[in-house]
Design a protein around this motif. Structure first.
Motif, PDB file in Angstrom:
ATOM      1  N   ALA A 151       0.829  -1.211   0.000  1.00  0.00           N
ATOM      2  CA  ALA A 151       0.000   0.000   0.000  1.00  0.00           C
ATOM      3  C   ALA A 151       0.863   1.260   0.000  1.00  0.00           C
ATOM      4  O   ALA A 151       0.515   2.268  -0.632  1.00  0.00           O
ATOM      5  CB  ALA A 151      -0.926  -0.018   1.211  1.00  0.00           C
TER       6      ALA A 151
ATOM      7  N   SER B   3       0.346   4.069  -5.644  1.00  0.00           N
ATOM      8  CA  SER B   3      -0.350   5.351  -5.613  1.00  0.00           C
ATOM      9  C   SER B   3      -1.726   5.135  -4.994  1.00  0.00           C
ATOM     10  O   SER B   3      -2.208   3.997  -4.890  1.00  0.00           O
ATOM     11  CB  SER B   3      -0.503   5.902  -7.031  1.00  0.00           C
ATOM     12  OG  SER B   3      -1.296   5.032  -7.820  1.00  0.00           O
ATOM     13  N   THR B   4      -2.365   6.211  -4.582  1.00  0.00           N
ATOM     14  CA  THR B   4      -3.685   6.102  -3.969  1.00  0.00           C
ATOM     15  C   THR B   4      -4.671   5.422  -4.903  1.00  0.00           C
ATOM     16  O   THR B   4      -5.493   4.602  -4.478  1.00  0.00           O
ATOM     17  CB  THR B   4      -4.217   7.496  -3.605  1.00  0.00           C
ATOM     18  OG1 THR B   4      -3.280   8.135  -2.719  1.00  0.00           O
ATOM     19  CG2 THR B   4      -5.572   7.405  -2.913  1.00  0.00           C
ATOM     20  N   GLU B   5      -4.583   5.720  -6.208  1.00  0.00           N
ATOM     21  CA  GLU B   5      -5.500   5.149  -7.189  1.00  0.00           C
ATOM     22  C   GLU B   5      -5.302   3.654  -7.383  1.00  0.00           C
ATOM     23  O   GLU B   5      -6.204   2.960  -7.862  1.00  0.00           O
ATOM     24  CB  GLU B   5      -5.351   5.854  -8.542  1.00  0.00           C
ATOM     25  CG  GLU B   5      -5.760   7.327  -8.532  1.00  0.00           C
ATOM     26  CD  GLU B   5      -4.690   8.221  -7.935  1.00  0.00           C
ATOM     27  OE1 GLU B   5      -3.561   7.719  -7.667  1.00  0.00           O
ATOM     28  OE2 GLU B   5      -4.961   9.418  -7.716  1.00  0.00           O
TER      29      GLU B   5
ATOM     30  N   ARG C  38      -3.979   1.541  -4.866  1.00  0.00           N
ATOM     31  CA  ARG C  38      -3.731   0.902  -3.574  1.00  0.00           C
ATOM     32  C   ARG C  38      -4.518  -0.397  -3.417  1.00  0.00           C
ATOM     33  O   ARG C  38      -4.010  -1.402  -2.923  1.00  0.00           O
ATOM     34  CB  ARG C  38      -4.087   1.868  -2.441  1.00  0.00           C
ATOM     35  CG  ARG C  38      -3.747   1.336  -1.057  1.00  0.00           C
ATOM     36  CD  ARG C  38      -4.061   2.383  -0.010  1.00  0.00           C
ATOM     37  NE  ARG C  38      -3.155   3.515  -0.115  1.00  0.00           N
ATOM     38  CZ  ARG C  38      -3.407   4.716   0.404  1.00  0.00           C
ATOM     39  NH1 ARG C  38      -4.566   4.942   1.017  1.00  0.00           N
ATOM     40  NH2 ARG C  38      -2.535   5.685   0.299  1.00  0.00           N
TER      41      ARG C  38
ATOM     42  N   ASP D  94     -10.645  -0.178  -6.333  1.00  0.00           N
ATOM     43  CA  ASP D  94     -10.082   0.992  -7.017  1.00  0.00           C
ATOM     44  C   ASP D  94     -11.065   1.589  -8.014  1.00  0.00           C
ATOM     45  O   ASP D  94     -11.147   2.808  -8.172  1.00  0.00           O
ATOM     46  CB  ASP D  94      -8.786   0.607  -7.745  1.00  0.00           C
ATOM     47  CG  ASP D  94      -7.621   0.437  -6.784  1.00  0.00           C
ATOM     48  OD1 ASP D  94      -7.673   0.975  -5.676  1.00  0.00           O
ATOM     49  OD2 ASP D  94      -6.646  -0.250  -7.165  1.00  0.00           O
TER      50      ASP D  94
ATOM     51  N   SER E  59     -13.856   2.336  -2.391  1.00  0.00           N
ATOM     52  CA  SER E  59     -13.768   1.361  -1.307  1.00  0.00           C
ATOM     53  C   SER E  59     -15.104   1.177  -0.582  1.00  0.00           C
ATOM     54  O   SER E  59     -15.433   0.081  -0.142  1.00  0.00           O
ATOM     55  CB  SER E  59     -12.684   1.779  -0.308  1.00  0.00           C
ATOM     56  OG  SER E  59     -12.993   3.044   0.264  1.00  0.00           O
TER      57      SER E  59
ATOM     58  N   ASN F 219      -8.522  -1.852   1.917  1.00  0.00           N
ATOM     59  CA  ASN F 219      -8.465  -0.558   1.246  1.00  0.00           C
ATOM     60  C   ASN F 219      -9.423   0.430   1.915  1.00  0.00           C
ATOM     61  O   ASN F 219      -9.103   1.608   2.085  1.00  0.00           O
ATOM     62  CB  ASN F 219      -8.813  -0.713  -0.232  1.00  0.00           C
ATOM     63  CG  ASN F 219      -8.417   0.509  -1.051  1.00  0.00           C
ATOM     64  OD1 ASN F 219      -7.526   1.273  -0.682  1.00  0.00           O
ATOM     65  ND2 ASN F 219      -9.081   0.715  -2.171  1.00  0.00           N
TER      66      ASN F 219
ATOM     67  N   GLN G 213      -8.402   4.022   3.868  1.00  0.00           N
ATOM     68  CA  GLN G 213      -8.983   5.304   3.494  1.00  0.00           C
ATOM     69  C   GLN G 213      -9.817   5.903   4.621  1.00  0.00           C
ATOM     70  O   GLN G 213      -9.882   7.128   4.776  1.00  0.00           O
ATOM     71  CB  GLN G 213      -9.837   5.146   2.236  1.00  0.00           C
ATOM     72  CG  GLN G 213      -9.022   4.789   1.002  1.00  0.00           C
ATOM     73  CD  GLN G 213      -9.839   4.826  -0.278  1.00  0.00           C
ATOM     74  OE1 GLN G 213     -10.926   5.368  -0.313  1.00  0.00           O
ATOM     75  NE2 GLN G 213      -9.303   4.228  -1.337  1.00  0.00           N
TER      76      GLN G 213
ATOM     77  N   PRO H 132      -6.523   6.797   7.732  1.00  0.00           N
ATOM     78  CA  PRO H 132      -5.155   6.702   7.203  1.00  0.00           C
ATOM     79  C   PRO H 132      -4.086   6.677   8.291  1.00  0.00           C
ATOM     80  O   PRO H 132      -3.098   5.952   8.178  1.00  0.00           O
ATOM     81  CB  PRO H 132      -5.032   7.964   6.335  1.00  0.00           C
ATOM     82  CG  PRO H 132      -6.437   8.346   6.014  1.00  0.00           C
ATOM     83  CD  PRO H 132      -7.259   7.948   7.195  1.00  0.00           C
TER      84      PRO H 132
ATOM     85  N   SER I 250     -16.488   5.880  -8.111  1.00  0.00           N
ATOM     86  CA  SER I 250     -15.372   6.727  -8.506  1.00  0.00           C
ATOM     87  C   SER I 250     -15.260   6.751 -10.021  1.00  0.00           C
ATOM     88  O   SER I 250     -15.750   5.869 -10.712  1.00  0.00           O
ATOM     89  CB  SER I 250     -14.054   6.190  -7.903  1.00  0.00           C
ATOM     90  OG  SER I 250     -13.799   4.910  -8.379  1.00  0.00           O
TER      91      SER I 250
END
Length: 391
Positions: free
Chosen positions: A117, A121-123, A125, A260, A264, A312, A316, A319, A385
């Protein structure tokens, strides 16, 4: 995707194999160590309990250690545990080294997820965690067959010695390719307690416990179930487990991908809903191999989508407490396994083996309820998303 994540998946795979291989060499261990099959079987029980207890506890105890260094140390201790298991001269010596292996195995698995993780990248993860879980789920395909093949061809000690060598090689490689991660505020027992008191986080953890419990109501007894319904046993049954294991590998990745792609929160709701629906339909596919294979493969794959999705979500949702929650979630998975096997055992003791899919679906429906409550308490809109391109 960062290629180092795939190496972390290999580390998780090796750890997963260690947890499962004893099931394939039970008769060999019982004969060589002059103990009963029941006693040897307790090695797996002890391993799972140690794993569940140590996943979060060891993160607290090692909170001040830099994560690359800690992962390397965990793999080295894992290697020592398996080396000692391979050299054990009696049952009690083997039991002690299996406890050492289990504790280090728990740390390797949770650190692999955390590190993946951090590298992604966040996208991406969710997919990064899913790749690690592909390594874990694939160990289900090979764990027992590897134990059988090496044990029967060479000696029961060989699987343990090979895992020790692999852990040493992977540990050295990871130490060379992973960056040093910045130190964070140490995780304390108070941090864990604060997360356990957070109803939203706890409901998210409960989704994992209940869905895996529902799954293992049947999966823990899948061998006698398939024998009674389709007459499959012996070597064909081992092929069936390999087939289902391949479905599990796909499920691990799909859980991260789904998280993703749709977010999440949405994945936290969609996965238990789909899983419960599919598990409730399993009895309709048990009378024909043509319907049995695709339906039960889908069920197996969906069971492995939940862990990347939940992890995930936890990362989020909180964090700052990501490591604590991933440690708790790793323990939650094993708690779900134990709970599901216990419920399934009660169902079978009442002579209702064929009801295990429906009972499992009822338990996993509670996971869906927990997901709904979790999202309600979060009080944030759950929106799909925006798609982030092709993989």
């Amino acid at each position: 995707m960062n290629p180092r994540i795939y190496l972390l998946a290999i580390a998780a795979f090796v750890a997963g194999v260690d947890e499962n291989l004893v099931g394939g060499i039970l008769p060999l261990l019982a004969h060589e160590l002059d103990v009963s099959l029941s006693a040897v079987g307790q090695l797996t029980t002890v391993f799972s309990l140690t794993f569940a207890l140590c996943a979060a506890l060891l993160l607290v105890m090692t909170a001040r250690v830099e994560r690359r260094t800690l992962l390397f140390a965990a793999l080295m201790i894992f290697a020592v545990g398996n080396l000692g298991s391979g050299l054990a001269v009696n049952y009690w010596m083997l039991l002690v080294f299996r406890v050492i292996s289990a504790a280090s195995c728990a740390l390797v698995v949770v650190l692999a997820s955390i590190t993946a993780a951090m590298l992604a990248s966040t996208e991406q993860r969710g997919r990064a965690i899913g790749i690690v879980f592909m390594g874990i789920s694939s160990s289900l395909v090979l764990g027992i067959p590897v134990g059988i093949a090496l044990g029967e061809t060479f000696h029961w000690r060989m699987p343990f010695l090979l895992l020790a060598l692999l852990a040493l090689a992977i540990g050295l490689l990871l130490r060379g390719v992973l960056p040093r991660f910045p130190r964070r505020s140490p995780i304390t027992l108070a941090d864990y307690c604060s997360q356990l008191r957070n109803p939203t986080i706890m409901l998210g953890q409960l989704v994992t416990v209940l869905l895996l419990a529902g799954h293992f109501v049947l999966f823990a007894y899948l061998a006698p179930y398939t024998q009674q319904t389709l007459g499959i046993s012996g070597v064909p049954l081992s092929y069936l487990y390999c087939f289902f294991g391949l479905a599990s590998i796909c499920g691990g990745y799909c859980g991260g991908w789904l998280s993703d792609r749709v977010g999440s929160k949405c994945a936290l709701l969609v996965v238990p809903a789909l899983f419960t629906l599919v598990m409730a339909t399993l009895p309709f596919g048990r009378n024909s191999l043509i319907t049995f294979l695709p339906l039960y493969a889908l069920w197996m794959g969906l069971s492995w989508t939940i862990s990347p999705a939940v992890q995930n979500y936890l990362l989020q949702a909180a964090p700052a407490a990501g490591e604590a929650n991933l440690g708790i979630n790793t323990s939650a998975m094993h708690l779900g396994v134990a709970l599901g096997a216990a419920i399934g055992g009660i169902v079978i003791a009442e002579g209702n083996l064929l009801l295990t899919p429906l009972v499992g679906a009822l338990v996993s429906a509670l996971a869906l309820v927990a997901a709904c409550l979790c999202l309600f308490l979060a009080r944030e809109p759950m929106e799909l998303s925006t798609p982030r391109g092709n993989l």
